[in-house]
Scaffold this active site. Sequence first.
Site, PDB file in Angstrom:
ATOM      1  N   CYS A  34      47.623  -8.430 -40.529  1.00 37.17           N
ATOM      2  CA  CYS A  34      48.307  -9.632 -40.965  1.00 37.17           C
ATOM      3  C   CYS A  34      47.278 -10.448 -41.744  1.00 37.17           C
ATOM      4  CB  CYS A  34      48.798 -10.414 -39.750  1.00 37.17           C
ATOM      5  SG  CYS A  34      49.415 -12.028 -40.205  1.00 37.17           S
TER       6      CYS A  34
ATOM      7  N   TYR B 277       7.712 -11.055 -22.788  1.00 32.59           N
ATOM      8  CA  TYR B 277       7.685  -9.725 -23.407  1.00 32.59           C
ATOM      9  C   TYR B 277       7.465  -9.861 -24.914  1.00 32.59           C
ATOM     10  CZ  TYR B 277       9.254  -5.023 -24.683  1.00 32.59           C
ATOM     11  OH  TYR B 277       9.335  -3.750 -25.183  1.00 32.59           O
ATOM     12  N   ASP B 278       8.178 -10.807 -25.502  1.00 36.44           N
ATOM     13  CA  ASP B 278       8.043 -11.018 -26.948  1.00 36.44           C
ATOM     14  C   ASP B 278       6.625 -11.390 -27.342  1.00 36.44           C
ATOM     15  OD1 ASP B 278      10.597 -10.402 -27.398  1.00 36.44           O
ATOM     16  OD2 ASP B 278      11.307 -12.441 -27.771  1.00 36.44           O
TER      17      ASP B 278
ATOM     18  N   GLU C 290      23.382  17.247  -7.707  1.00 38.15           N
ATOM     19  CA  GLU C 290      23.130  16.173  -8.673  1.00 38.15           C
ATOM     20  C   GLU C 290      24.439  15.779  -9.330  1.00 38.15           C
ATOM     21  OE1 GLU C 290      20.313  17.677 -11.565  1.00 38.15           O
ATOM     22  OE2 GLU C 290      19.149  18.587  -9.952  1.00 38.15           O
TER      23      GLU C 290
ATOM     24  N   ASP D  79      28.175  13.030 -18.075  1.00 38.53           N
ATOM     25  CA  ASP D  79      28.980  13.464 -19.208  1.00 38.53           C
ATOM     26  C   ASP D  79      28.388  12.900 -20.496  1.00 38.53           C
ATOM     27  OD1 ASP D  79      30.950  14.841 -20.378  1.00 38.53           O
ATOM     28  OD2 ASP D  79      32.580  13.488 -19.825  1.00 38.53           O
TER      29      ASP D  79
ATOM     30  N   LYS E 195      33.259  20.850 -10.891  1.00 38.50           N
ATOM     31  CA  LYS E 195      33.871  19.788 -11.684  1.00 38.50           C
ATOM     32  C   LYS E 195      34.923  19.016 -10.896  1.00 38.50           C
ATOM     33  CE  LYS E 195      34.087  20.044 -15.935  1.00 38.50           C
ATOM     34  NZ  LYS E 195      33.651  20.039 -17.286  1.00 38.50           N
TER      35      LYS E 195
ATOM     36  N   GLU F 101      20.157  14.591 -20.335  1.00 40.64           N
ATOM     37  CA  GLU F 101      21.439  14.218 -20.909  1.00 40.64           C
ATOM     38  C   GLU F 101      21.336  12.819 -21.505  1.00 40.64           C
ATOM     39  OE1 GLU F 101      23.323  16.758 -20.371  1.00 40.64           O
ATOM     40  OE2 GLU F 101      25.373  16.094 -20.785  1.00 40.64           O
TER      41      GLU F 101
ATOM     42  N   CYS G 203      48.618 -17.469 -39.252  1.00 37.67           N
ATOM     43  CA  CYS G 203      49.391 -16.741 -38.254  1.00 37.67           C
ATOM     44  C   CYS G 203      48.975 -17.247 -36.874  1.00 37.67           C
ATOM     45  CB  CYS G 203      49.100 -15.244 -38.375  1.00 37.67           C
ATOM     46  SG  CYS G 203      49.774 -14.302 -37.006  1.00 37.67           S
TER      47      CYS G 203
ATOM     48  N   CYS H  67      54.607  -9.133 -39.643  1.00 37.48           N
ATOM     49  CA  CYS H  67      53.880  -9.569 -38.449  1.00 37.48           C
ATOM     50  C   CYS H  67      54.870 -10.140 -37.430  1.00 37.48           C
ATOM     51  CB  CYS H  67      52.856 -10.627 -38.849  1.00 37.48           C
ATOM     52  SG  CYS H  67      52.093 -11.411 -37.423  1.00 37.48           S
TER      53      CYS H  67
ATOM     54  N   SER I 261      23.905  27.118 -20.303  1.00 36.75           N
ATOM     55  CA  SER I 261      24.912  26.138 -19.907  1.00 36.75           C
ATOM     56  C   SER I 261      25.258  26.428 -18.441  1.00 36.75           C
ATOM     57  CB  SER I 261      26.123  26.321 -20.803  1.00 36.75           C
ATOM     58  OG  SER I 261      27.088  25.392 -20.456  1.00 36.75           O
TER      59      SER I 261
ATOM     60  N   LYS J 135      26.816  15.311 -12.454  1.00 35.92           N
ATOM     61  CA  LYS J 135      26.927  15.939 -13.768  1.00 35.92           C
ATOM     62  C   LYS J 135      27.278  14.842 -14.766  1.00 35.92           C
ATOM     63  CE  LYS J 135      28.946  19.869 -16.173  1.00 35.92           C
ATOM     64  NZ  LYS J 135      29.273  19.154 -17.384  1.00 35.92           N
TER      65      LYS J 135
ATOM     66  N   ASP K 239      11.984 -12.350 -21.146  1.00 35.13           N
ATOM     67  CA  ASP K 239      12.031 -11.854 -22.521  1.00 35.13           C
ATOM     68  C   ASP K 239      10.975 -12.518 -23.381  1.00 35.13           C
ATOM     69  OD1 ASP K 239      14.107 -10.403 -21.771  1.00 35.13           O
ATOM     70  OD2 ASP K 239      15.601 -11.398 -23.030  1.00 35.13           O
TER      71      ASP K 239
ATOM     72  N   TYR L  64      16.643  16.086 -15.966  1.00 38.06           N
ATOM     73  CA  TYR L  64      16.837  16.836 -14.719  1.00 38.06           C
ATOM     74  C   TYR L  64      16.192  18.212 -14.713  1.00 38.06           C
ATOM     75  CZ  TYR L  64      20.665  18.154 -17.850  1.00 38.06           C
ATOM     76  OH  TYR L  64      21.394  18.513 -18.949  1.00 38.06           O
TER      77      TYR L  64
ATOM     78  N   LYS M 291      22.379  23.112  -7.472  1.00 37.20           N
ATOM     79  CA  LYS M 291      21.293  24.009  -7.912  1.00 37.20           C
ATOM     80  C   LYS M 291      20.532  24.502  -6.688  1.00 37.20           C
ATOM     81  CE  LYS M 291      20.643  21.292 -12.086  1.00 37.20           C
ATOM     82  NZ  LYS M 291      19.868  20.269 -12.781  1.00 37.20           N
TER      83      LYS M 291
ATOM     84  N   CYS N  63      54.346 -14.124 -37.299  1.00 32.67           N
ATOM     85  CA  CYS N  63      54.563 -15.077 -38.400  1.00 32.67           C
ATOM     86  C   CYS N  63      55.421 -14.493 -39.512  1.00 32.67           C
ATOM     87  CB  CYS N  63      53.229 -15.542 -38.962  1.00 32.67           C
ATOM     88  SG  CYS N  63      52.367 -14.227 -39.840  1.00 32.67           S
TER      89      CYS N  63
ATOM     90  N   ARG O  80      21.084  20.404 -27.770  1.00 25.46           N
ATOM     91  CA  ARG O  80      21.188  21.775 -27.293  1.00 25.46           C
ATOM     92  C   ARG O  80      21.857  22.660 -28.356  1.00 25.46           C
ATOM     93  NH1 ARG O  80      25.326  24.603 -24.898  1.00 25.46           N
ATOM     94  NH2 ARG O  80      24.615  26.502 -23.916  1.00 25.46           N
TER      95      ARG O  80
HETATM   96  S1  IVH Z   1      21.487  21.651 -15.378  1.00 25.74           S
HETATM   97  C1  IVH Z   1      20.246  25.780 -16.837  1.00 25.74           C
HETATM   98  N1  IVH Z   1      22.062  19.264 -14.432  1.00 25.74           N
HETATM   99  O1  IVH Z   1      26.170  19.918 -18.175  1.00 25.74           O
HETATM  100  C2  IVH Z   1      20.983  24.609 -16.333  1.00 25.74           C
HETATM  101  N2  IVH Z   1      23.153  19.982 -16.405  1.00 25.74           N
HETATM  102  O2  IVH Z   1      28.112  22.148 -18.444  1.00 25.74           O
HETATM  103  C3  IVH Z   1      20.843  23.440 -17.172  1.00 25.74           C
HETATM  104  N3  IVH Z   1      24.643  18.308 -17.373  1.00 25.74           N
HETATM  105  O3  IVH Z   1      24.633  21.678 -20.768  1.00 25.74           O
HETATM  106  C4  IVH Z   1      21.803  22.384 -16.897  1.00 25.74           C
HETATM  107  N4  IVH Z   1      24.286  16.740 -15.887  1.00 25.74           N
HETATM  108  O4  IVH Z   1      24.222  19.183 -20.658  1.00 25.74           O
HETATM  109  C5  IVH Z   1      22.298  20.179 -15.389  1.00 25.74           C
HETATM  110  N5  IVH Z   1      22.425  17.166 -13.518  1.00 25.74           N
HETATM  111  C6  IVH Z   1      22.658  18.073 -14.465  1.00 25.74           C
HETATM  112  C7  IVH Z   1      23.538  17.810 -15.523  1.00 25.74           C
HETATM  113  C8  IVH Z   1      23.770  18.802 -16.483  1.00 25.74           C
HETATM  114  C9  IVH Z   1      24.917  17.053 -16.996  1.00 25.74           C
HETATM  115  C10 IVH Z   1      25.224  18.981 -18.571  1.00 25.74           C
HETATM  116  C11 IVH Z   1      24.216  19.747 -19.397  1.00 25.74           C
HETATM  117  C12 IVH Z   1      24.756  21.137 -19.487  1.00 25.74           C
HETATM  118  C13 IVH Z   1      26.191  20.949 -19.127  1.00 25.74           C
HETATM  119  C14 IVH Z   1      26.738  22.224 -18.534  1.00 25.74           C
END
Ligand code: IVH
Length: 722
Positions: free
Chosen positions: A476, A91-92, A166, A170, A364, A224, A481, A458, A137, A168, A88, A276, A340, A461, A189
């Site tokens: 409290c 880097y600084d 891949e 969240d 999912k 994401e 306490c 409380c 989506s 997914k 660090d 992605y 995909k 106490c 989005r």
């Molecule tokens: S592909 C046209 N790849 O999941 C396809 N989406 O429920 C574009 N997400 O809106 C999406 N990980 O925000 C893709 N490896 C991944 C993802 C991913 C998370 C999210 C993305 C999308 C939502 C769909």
Amino acid sequence: MLRMPDLPITSAGREMNGWQTGIFPESFLQPRLPSYIISLHENRFARARYVVGGVTPMEIKDRLEQLRDTIRTHDYYYYVLDRPRISDDEYDVLMQELKKIEQENPQYITADSPTQRVGGKPGAGFETIRHRAPLLSLENVFSWPELLDFDSKIRKIVPDPVYTAELKIDGVSIVLIYEEGVFSRAATRGDGELGEDVTLNVKTIRSIPLKLQKNLPRLEVRGEIFMPKQEFLRLNQEKEEQGERLFANPRNAAAGSLRQLNPGTTAARSLAAFFYDVIHIPENPLETQEEYLYFLQDLGLPVNTEFRVCHNLEDIAEYYLKYEERRHQLPYEIDGVVIKLNPLAYRKKLGQTAKSPRWAVAYKFRAEIKETRLVECEINVGRTGVVVPTAILEPVHLAGTTVSRASMHNFELVKEKDIRIGDIVLVRKAGDIIPEIILSVPEKRSGMETEIIPPLHCPFCNSILVKEENEVAVRCTNMNCPARLKESLIFFASREGMDIDGLGPALIEQLLSREMIRNVSDLYGLRQEDLILLERMGEKSAQKLINAIEASKNRPLYRFIAALGIRHVGVKTARTLAGYFSRIDDFFQVSTEELKEINDIGEKVAASIIHFFNEPHNRMTIEKLQTFGVNPRADGKEPQEKPLANRTFVLTGTLEALSRTEAGQMIEALGGKVTSGVSKKTDYLVVGANPGSKYTQGLQLGINIIDEKEFLGMLNSFKPAD
Ligand code: IVH
């Protein structure tokens, strides 16, 4: 796993020739990459040369570019690959040099400079951005037969489909636009057609490069933004202590953080990202999704490396099962896998439904929700006095561990969800870590269930609990306490409080565990012969401590007020109050209205002061302190001319109002010291925007972390009150 090329710096800091190619396709390699990196040895030399002077504008520009490239590379190693290559401090040194040259030559500051991450001022709102083409989506499937269905539809057009699988992630879907290789805009989005311009906030995310490793005229990518589980945990703990509403999960936390009007707030929360998809690239030379991922990675963008190319359905099933099990070990939350079609050529042909492409699907995970019974409600009181109801559950196996407790955070939530003792409840883990009750199942009630009634007193106490306006928490306010005593004592004796030299947390812990003290006033009854019984305490040091305790009796009134740890009353407010009242007794008679007449004291602070002095334990403690001779007066003079004497500061991140040098000078003028590395001896870590890893170190070591505002407040508080 993908292998990344190694940074061509050896541990000795020398430049090496070329990248190790690993499994990278030749075409992705950037011939000029090695020149991005200069060795530290070279850096020091260049720095010395710069300082000596006589440099031409060309040389300054070169040096700036060199520094920026080096810093970008180290950012990449630190934030994207999680494999820092320099310390660090090193880097600084680079960052400080860059800032200094930029300050002296502002005409050469560029938008992609690593110094420009938190440049923007808080906005009034976010501008709406219309996406070039609607952002699709994904269709969700939840079972194997549904996935087979997806595959068979593909097979009608693609004879022997190869897929990528891949994770997914969240988080929040995001689009980045780079122009001439430089980050220019970021948009959420939104509903697919209209998103929000979150450029300034996204700029603060350190793993997102402000400059790509290739100069493409225009590139649009999709990914994401997410909040790692640990950061989510930290943030919610902080919120619980502050009595604020919590984020339900890391996705909400990421979305909330991204929508902060002040980019500084976003910067203080460690967000991360994975990319992605390539939405737009001039003359797209790439043929598969897999190549997209390598390409994004080669540009320096963070890509999740846990993907796999699947040649048949078994591969997909294996991948799904593997991550369904492993998801709890990952540092970020995933809610499924994305399948995909690998070759891009078929994408157009397959087309899309109203909102999602036919060439990809989200498979999912089943939500990890379990049913169990709430057998008891335990009530805990936290460090800051916040009262937290905790559900004691019949043990249940959930997301990798056995769960038998779940915080219900505050009583408003209990009421909102109508949770009762004896109820069957549904539990899950928020952010994959924190067990929480989603809801109760009233249909399963036997009639024997009992309501959870917020306590008025409380449980530790018996003090009356207080709920502030606009807060969800009840608290409290008794400084003695047992649940909060240790923290109250540490604060009372600290330098912000009565400044009792030598009375630190370890000693306080010993005094408490031997039951030598039960409240702050007991400190003044300690005798030398009691103290020598403690570990590592000789006669001399015991006497020294007695002297320090004795000396604290004559502190000025404002210090005493601050030492009491009244909520919303820091040193500055304490000073203001000490300007109006001459003795602590005056506070026992004052009304909210009178307090509110004082400049800078609003409703909230006034109410807090009134609660504090009306709390019988606090009254008693103050009276007892007075009988011990602690009777500070408003005209008491500060015995120390240098209020920051012996205090060590470390600065990290960018400060807005003043430069680091100025901050350092101010600290030193008040007697303090600034050091570069964080250690247990650091008293304060001042955190500006984009803090480095010193911030994490500070958190780990439990160092007093203050932001710029608090820091300036501290400096201000030492100015004599006028
Ligand atoms: S592909 C046209 N790849 O999941 C396809 N989406 O429920 C574009 N997400 O809106 C999406 N990980 O925000 C893709 N490896 C991944 C993802 C991913 C998370 C999210 C993305 C999308 C939502 C769909």
